[in-house]
Design a protein around this motif. Structure first.
Motif, short mmCIF file in Angstrom:
data_model
loop_
_atom_site.label_atom_id
_atom_site.label_comp_id
_atom_site.label_asym_id
_atom_site.label_seq_id
_atom_site.Cartn_x
_atom_site.Cartn_y
_atom_site.Cartn_z
N ALA A 95 43.71 30.25 50.87
CA ALA A 95 43.32 31.12 49.76
C ALA A 95 44.51 31.84 49.11
N VAL A 96 45.68 31.80 49.75
CA VAL A 96 46.81 32.62 49.30
C VAL A 96 47.19 32.35 47.85
N SER A 97 47.45 31.10 47.50
CA SER A 97 47.90 30.80 46.14
C SER A 97 46.82 31.09 45.11
N LEU A 98 45.55 30.89 45.50
CA LEU A 98 44.44 31.14 44.58
C LEU A 98 44.29 32.63 44.30
N VAL A 99 44.42 33.45 45.34
CA VAL A 99 44.30 34.90 45.17
C VAL A 99 45.49 35.44 44.37
N GLU A 100 46.67 34.92 44.67
CA GLU A 100 47.87 35.37 43.95
C GLU A 100 47.76 35.03 42.46
N ALA A 101 47.18 33.87 42.15
CA ALA A 101 47.02 33.47 40.75
C ALA A 101 46.04 34.42 40.03
N ALA A 102 45.00 34.86 40.73
CA ALA A 102 44.00 35.74 40.12
C ALA A 102 44.43 37.20 40.11
N PHE A 103 45.25 37.56 41.12
CA PHE A 103 45.72 38.95 41.25
C PHE A 103 47.24 38.92 41.50
N PRO A 104 48.03 38.68 40.45
CA PRO A 104 49.48 38.56 40.61
C PRO A 104 50.09 39.77 41.32
N GLY A 105 50.97 39.47 42.29
CA GLY A 105 51.65 40.55 43.00
C GLY A 105 50.97 40.97 44.28
N THR A 106 49.90 40.24 44.68
CA THR A 106 49.19 40.60 45.92
C THR A 106 49.62 39.73 47.10
N MET A 107 50.61 38.87 46.89
CA MET A 107 51.11 38.04 47.98
C MET A 107 52.39 38.65 48.53
N ALA A 108 52.51 38.69 49.86
CA ALA A 108 53.73 39.17 50.51
C ALA A 108 53.97 38.35 51.76
N ASP A 109 55.19 37.83 51.93
CA ASP A 109 55.54 37.01 53.10
C ASP A 109 54.60 35.82 53.28
N GLY A 110 54.19 35.23 52.17
CA GLY A 110 53.35 34.03 52.25
C GLY A 110 51.90 34.29 52.58
N LYS A 111 51.49 35.57 52.61
CA LYS A 111 50.10 35.92 52.92
C LYS A 111 49.58 36.85 51.83
N VAL A 112 48.25 36.98 51.80
CA VAL A 112 47.65 37.98 50.91
C VAL A 112 47.87 39.35 51.54
N ASP A 113 48.44 40.26 50.76
CA ASP A 113 48.63 41.64 51.22
C ASP A 113 47.29 42.36 51.04
N ARG A 114 46.55 42.49 52.14
CA ARG A 114 45.20 43.03 52.06
C ARG A 114 45.17 44.47 51.56
N GLN A 115 46.20 45.24 51.91
CA GLN A 115 46.25 46.64 51.47
C GLN A 115 46.42 46.72 49.96
N GLU A 116 47.31 45.87 49.44
CA GLU A 116 47.56 45.86 47.99
C GLU A 116 46.32 45.36 47.25
N LEU A 117 45.70 44.31 47.79
CA LEU A 117 44.49 43.76 47.16
C LEU A 117 43.38 44.82 47.15
N SER A 118 43.23 45.53 48.26
CA SER A 118 42.22 46.59 48.36
C SER A 118 42.50 47.70 47.34
N ARG A 119 43.79 48.04 47.19
CA ARG A 119 44.18 49.08 46.23
C ARG A 119 43.80 48.66 44.81
N ARG A 120 44.05 47.39 44.48
CA ARG A 120 43.73 46.87 43.15
C ARG A 120 42.21 46.93 42.89
N LEU A 121 41.45 46.53 43.90
CA LEU A 121 40.00 46.47 43.74
C LEU A 121 39.39 47.86 43.66
N THR A 122 39.97 48.82 44.39
CA THR A 122 39.49 50.20 44.31
C THR A 122 39.70 50.72 42.89
N GLY A 123 40.83 50.35 42.29
CA GLY A 123 41.14 50.79 40.92
C GLY A 123 40.35 50.03 39.87
N ASP A 124 39.96 48.79 40.19
CA ASP A 124 39.24 47.97 39.21
C ASP A 124 38.19 47.12 39.94
#
Length: 199
Positions: free
Chosen positions: A43-72
């Motif tokens: 799912a990493v590349s797919l999530v990064e494409a939909a939410f640019p900047g949420t990938m870190a060290d080849g994984k989805v950064d769950r904290q950053e993704l959560s922060r984005r979703l809380t805001g939007d």
């Protein structure tokens, strides 16, 4: 093979109950664990494409993704469109494997069981519940949890009272772990004494 759908709102003790089913020898497919695995895999590349900047060290950064979703919160629909089909495929593989192994029942641990329509894919529903005050204390004690985030999560979940009303079994986790264990074993025993369900 009976498919048990296990669900419960955040902080209700669902993960603990899932472990108690596993401890009793019932295979469990944990949707959260599957998502965690997908977030470091397919799912990493797919999530990064939909939410640019949420990938870190080849994984989805769950904290950053959560922060984005809380805001939007509108982003949840986009995320679910990516993740849910992948989770469903893993679930299908799990069920096929267990069916071939000849087990009599399995647990599908699905946090958003009612919200995603997954209740239609199971034979029996077990809802995990406890007093709202206990729930609140548990959740707010989690690292990084805030009142805002807690309320946002709750707003996306079917109310506890409605879940309990739609359940075949309710496990109360407000007491001791032994009390919860007894309730889990009672559910298993009750299902084993009923005619087998096959869809």
């Amino acid at each position: 093979m009976i498919r048990i759908g296990l669900t419960g709102s955040i902080g209700m003790g669902k993960s603990t109950s899932a472990k108690l089913f596993a401890e009793a020898g019932i295979p469990v497919n944990d949707s959260d664990a599957v998502v965690h695995d997908l977030y470091s895999g397919e799912a990493v590349s797919l999530v990064e494409a939909a939410f640019p900047g949420t990938m870190a060290d080849g994984k989805v950064d769950r904290q950053e993704l959560s922060r984005r979703l809380t805001g939007d919160p509108s982003g949840f629909k986009r995320l679910e469109a990516i993740v849910h089909p992948l989770v469903r495929e893993r679930e299908r593989q799990f069920l096929e494997h267990q069916r071939q192994a000849g087990v009599d029942m399995v647990v599908l641990d699905i946090p958003l069981l009612f919200e995603t329509g997954a209740d239609k894919r199971v034979d029996k529903i077990v809802v995990v519940s406890c007093d709202p005050q206990i729930q609140r204390e548990r959740v707010l004690a989690r690292p990084g949890m805030t009142e805002e985030k807690f309320n946002m999560i709750l707003s996306r979940q079917t109310p506890d009272a409605e879940k309990r009303a739609r359940a075949d079994y309710v496990i109360d986790t407000g007491g001791s772990i032994d009390a919860a264990r007894t309730q889990v074993r009672d559910v298993i025993a009750d299902l084993r004494h009923k005619p087998s369900i096959e869809k």
